[in-house]
Design a protein around this motif. Sequence first.
Motif, mmCIF file in Angstrom:
data_model
loop_
_atom_site.group_PDB
_atom_site.id
_atom_site.type_symbol
_atom_site.label_atom_id
_atom_site.label_comp_id
_atom_site.label_asym_id
_atom_site.label_seq_id
_atom_site.Cartn_x
_atom_site.Cartn_y
_atom_site.Cartn_z
ATOM 1 N N VAL A 1 -8.845 11.815 -6.485
ATOM 2 C CA VAL A 1 -8.107 11.437 -5.880
ATOM 3 C C VAL A 1 -9.082 10.505 -4.920
ATOM 4 C CG1 VAL A 1 -6.428 11.121 -3.457
ATOM 5 C CG2 VAL A 1 -5.892 12.651 -5.851
ATOM 6 N N ILE A 2 -9.791 11.009 -4.176
ATOM 7 C CA ILE A 2 -10.536 9.753 -3.489
ATOM 8 C C ILE A 2 -11.645 9.191 -3.599
ATOM 9 C CG2 ILE A 2 -13.176 9.910 -1.742
ATOM 10 C CD1 ILE A 2 -11.708 12.593 -0.918
ATOM 11 N N ARG A 3 -12.168 9.401 -5.300
ATOM 12 C CA ARG A 3 -13.205 8.857 -5.799
ATOM 13 C C ARG A 3 -11.986 7.670 -6.799
ATOM 14 N NH1 ARG A 3 -15.996 13.654 -9.626
ATOM 15 N NH2 ARG A 3 -17.887 13.142 -8.102
ATOM 16 N N ALA A 4 -10.687 7.333 -7.164
ATOM 17 C CA ALA A 4 -9.278 6.304 -7.097
ATOM 18 C C ALA A 4 -8.969 5.926 -6.513
ATOM 19 C CB ALA A 4 -8.418 7.469 -8.192
ATOM 20 N N ILE A 5 -9.547 6.341 -5.306
ATOM 21 C CA ILE A 5 -9.185 5.005 -3.514
ATOM 22 C C ILE A 5 -10.454 4.163 -4.226
ATOM 23 C CG2 ILE A 5 -8.997 5.264 -1.582
ATOM 24 C CD1 ILE A 5 -7.208 7.424 -1.610
ATOM 25 N N ASP A 6 -11.500 4.729 -4.154
ATOM 26 C CA ASP A 6 -12.832 4.618 -3.824
ATOM 27 C C ASP A 6 -12.679 2.923 -5.032
ATOM 28 O OD1 ASP A 6 -15.436 3.567 -3.207
ATOM 29 O OD2 ASP A 6 -16.228 4.442 -4.227
ATOM 30 N N GLU A 7 -12.248 2.991 -5.986
ATOM 31 C CA GLU A 7 -12.223 2.599 -7.767
ATOM 32 C C GLU A 7 -11.155 1.332 -7.363
ATOM 33 O OE1 GLU A 7 -11.696 5.477 -10.359
ATOM 34 O OE2 GLU A 7 -14.357 6.468 -10.327
ATOM 35 N N LEU A 8 -10.078 1.601 -6.790
ATOM 36 C CA LEU A 8 -8.976 0.335 -6.601
ATOM 37 C C LEU A 8 -9.595 -0.096 -6.386
ATOM 38 C CD1 LEU A 8 -5.514 0.367 -7.083
ATOM 39 C CD2 LEU A 8 -5.813 0.923 -4.364
ATOM 40 N N ASP A 9 -9.530 -1.856 -7.179
ATOM 41 C CA ASP A 9 -9.691 -3.480 -6.617
ATOM 42 C C ASP A 9 -9.155 -4.200 -6.506
ATOM 43 O OD1 ASP A 9 -10.015 -3.707 -9.451
ATOM 44 O OD2 ASP A 9 -12.055 -3.769 -9.158
ATOM 45 N N SER A 10 -7.147 -3.729 -6.794
ATOM 46 C CA SER A 10 -5.948 -4.669 -7.278
ATOM 47 C C SER A 10 -4.787 -4.272 -6.113
ATOM 48 C CB SER A 10 -5.757 -4.601 -8.694
ATOM 49 O OG SER A 10 -5.625 -4.065 -9.069
ATOM 50 N N HIS A 11 -4.412 -5.663 -6.169
ATOM 51 C CA HIS A 11 -2.998 -4.656 -5.343
ATOM 52 C C HIS A 11 -1.489 -4.847 -6.962
ATOM 53 C CE1 HIS A 11 -2.772 -9.501 -5.811
ATOM 54 N NE2 HIS A 11 -1.405 -9.490 -4.682
ATOM 55 N N LEU A 12 -0.559 -4.888 -6.169
ATOM 56 C CA LEU A 12 0.399 -5.151 -6.600
ATOM 57 C C LEU A 12 1.088 -5.822 -6.218
ATOM 58 C CD1 LEU A 12 1.289 -1.664 -8.934
ATOM 59 C CD2 LEU A 12 0.408 -4.074 -10.082
ATOM 60 N N ASP A 13 1.755 -7.398 -6.233
ATOM 61 C CA ASP A 13 2.791 -7.621 -5.677
ATOM 62 C C ASP A 13 4.214 -7.284 -6.218
ATOM 63 O OD1 ASP A 13 4.702 -9.154 -4.395
ATOM 64 O OD2 ASP A 13 3.835 -11.025 -4.768
ATOM 65 N N ILE A 14 5.469 -6.344 -5.563
ATOM 66 C CA ILE A 14 6.347 -5.452 -6.251
ATOM 67 C C ILE A 14 7.414 -6.738 -6.145
ATOM 68 C CG2 ILE A 14 5.443 -4.043 -7.313
ATOM 69 C CD1 ILE A 14 6.903 -2.367 -4.719
ATOM 70 N N LEU A 15 7.999 -7.463 -5.224
ATOM 71 C CA LEU A 15 8.404 -8.393 -4.431
ATOM 72 C C LEU A 15 9.237 -8.983 -5.656
ATOM 73 C CD1 LEU A 15 7.461 -10.002 -1.016
ATOM 74 C CD2 LEU A 15 9.176 -7.625 -1.576
ATOM 75 N N GLU A 16 10.580 -8.806 -5.723
ATOM 76 C CA GLU A 16 11.182 -9.195 -7.001
ATOM 77 C C GLU A 16 11.807 -10.943 -6.714
ATOM 78 O OE1 GLU A 16 13.918 -7.149 -8.804
ATOM 79 O OE2 GLU A 16 12.785 -4.507 -8.902
ATOM 80 N N LEU A 17 11.797 -11.878 -6.865
ATOM 81 C CA LEU A 17 11.463 -13.072 -6.421
ATOM 82 C C LEU A 17 11.744 -14.009 -7.286
ATOM 83 C CD1 LEU A 17 8.488 -13.422 -4.704
ATOM 84 C CD2 LEU A 17 10.326 -12.687 -3.485
#
Length: 224
Positions: free
Chosen positions: A208-224
Amino acid sequence: MQVSISQFLNDLSNRLGVDATEEGIRELYSNVFGGRQAEGFFADKVVIVEGESEKNVLDILAPVMGVDFNKKNIGVVVAGGKGHIDRLIRLFGAFSIPCYVIIDSDTGEGSSVSARDKTAELMSLMSEETFSVNDPQTIIAQRIAVLSPDLEAVLGGDSPEYQAYYNQASEHIGPCGKPVKHRYACKRLANLLGDNAQNSNLVSLLSVIRAIDELDSHLDILEL
């Protein structure tokens, strides 16, 4: 980055067909967003957890496992319950802040259907639709970790030492709740492992900690 309340009005309308008011949106989000959650806006990425137990575990063990959240400006945000997490994901995502989510699967004996449904909803929000909420295995994916059936079982199952320290907590410090027990166990285990923490048997937590460290992008999930 500027985010308007109209984006959240449109999102609610498109998702649920609800014609909310600005006052209603403010009430909806202020119910889950306080001073502690606001710290996430100053982070480069945030980890959203259900409660204090998960925060205690990450705060104590992530640094000794090789990922110092403070140095990497990773914030741990306590949602105060699984039902609040989706709003935090939407809010941080709108500001382009990458989010990693850690939740219990709630698939154990006595768990409610609504809790399992919320697990499935959050997995879908984090683009993990292919996983089954009825899978008894812990799931550690790119943006979400689902601990089966819960945090205590996963850590205790991976590490007999952790389970022993957790069980000893009340004997050493008196009657206490799960967050305090986890903090006690984490501190004792960190002292025990020392520089060998990355080679500990807490393999799920390390993943889990490694996955957190590797995360480098966001998700914009607002349905506009």
